[in-house]
Motif scaffolding. Structure first.
Motif, mmCIF file in Angstrom:
data_model
loop_
_atom_site.group_PDB
_atom_site.id
_atom_site.type_symbol
_atom_site.label_atom_id
_atom_site.label_comp_id
_atom_site.label_asym_id
_atom_site.label_seq_id
_atom_site.Cartn_x
_atom_site.Cartn_y
_atom_site.Cartn_z
ATOM 1 N N MET A 1 10.698 14.571 -24.745
ATOM 2 C CA MET A 1 11.473 14.228 -23.728
ATOM 3 C C MET A 1 11.468 15.509 -22.793
ATOM 4 N N GLN A 2 11.392 16.851 -23.492
ATOM 5 C CA GLN A 2 11.306 17.752 -22.617
ATOM 6 C C GLN A 2 10.152 17.718 -21.450
ATOM 7 N N ALA A 3 9.032 17.271 -21.957
ATOM 8 C CA ALA A 3 7.866 16.981 -21.008
ATOM 9 C C ALA A 3 8.157 16.260 -20.200
ATOM 10 N N PHE A 4 8.632 15.065 -20.454
ATOM 11 C CA PHE A 4 9.329 13.870 -19.525
ATOM 12 C C PHE A 4 10.061 14.462 -18.420
ATOM 13 N N SER A 5 10.855 15.117 -18.769
ATOM 14 C CA SER A 5 12.015 15.663 -17.944
ATOM 15 C C SER A 5 11.489 16.695 -16.854
ATOM 16 N N GLU A 6 10.215 17.438 -17.404
ATOM 17 C CA GLU A 6 9.436 18.476 -16.380
ATOM 18 C C GLU A 6 8.550 17.619 -15.586
ATOM 19 N N MET A 7 8.150 16.304 -16.096
ATOM 20 C CA MET A 7 7.366 15.634 -15.251
ATOM 21 C C MET A 7 8.029 15.009 -14.073
ATOM 22 N N GLY A 8 9.144 14.698 -14.383
ATOM 23 C CA GLY A 8 10.264 13.903 -13.482
ATOM 24 C C GLY A 8 10.571 15.223 -12.340
ATOM 25 N N LYS A 9 10.875 16.235 -12.640
ATOM 26 C CA LYS A 9 11.580 17.308 -11.715
ATOM 27 C C LYS A 9 10.092 17.722 -10.801
#
Length: 91
Positions: A1-9
């Motif tokens: 989820m952290q990687a997905f959040s970073e991708m979104g940012k």
């Protein structure tokens, strides 16, 4: 989820498109794919990014167009496929 959040940012950072425009696109896609949590998230983010009600309304017109248009095309293909299978079954 952290990687997905970073991708979104990263995806929402200003570039050729500003963040507000990107959030309007995300909101329209959220509606077109019928993702309730996404609608909530991106409507809030669009408001925070400075989108107006008129801009959101216009984006919603595109969302409805895109959500319904592809569905109509898939429906036509489904009917065509059914007809072909029906023809084959009847010999």
């Amino acid at each position: 989820m952290q990687a997905f959040s970073e991708m979104g940012k990263t995806a929402l950072e200003p570039g050729a498109l500003d963040t507000k425009t990107k959030e309007l696109i995300a909101l329209a896609i959220s509606v077109a794919v019928r993702c309730d949590p996404c609608v909530t998230y991106h409507s809030s983010a669009a408001q925070r990014a400075g989108a107006t009600r008129d801009e959101v309304a216009e984006a919603m017109g595109i969302a409805v167009y895109m959500g319904a248009g592809p569905s109509a095309m898939y429906a036509a293909q489904a009917l065509e496929a059914f007809d072909q299978w029906d023809e084959k079954a009847k010999g």
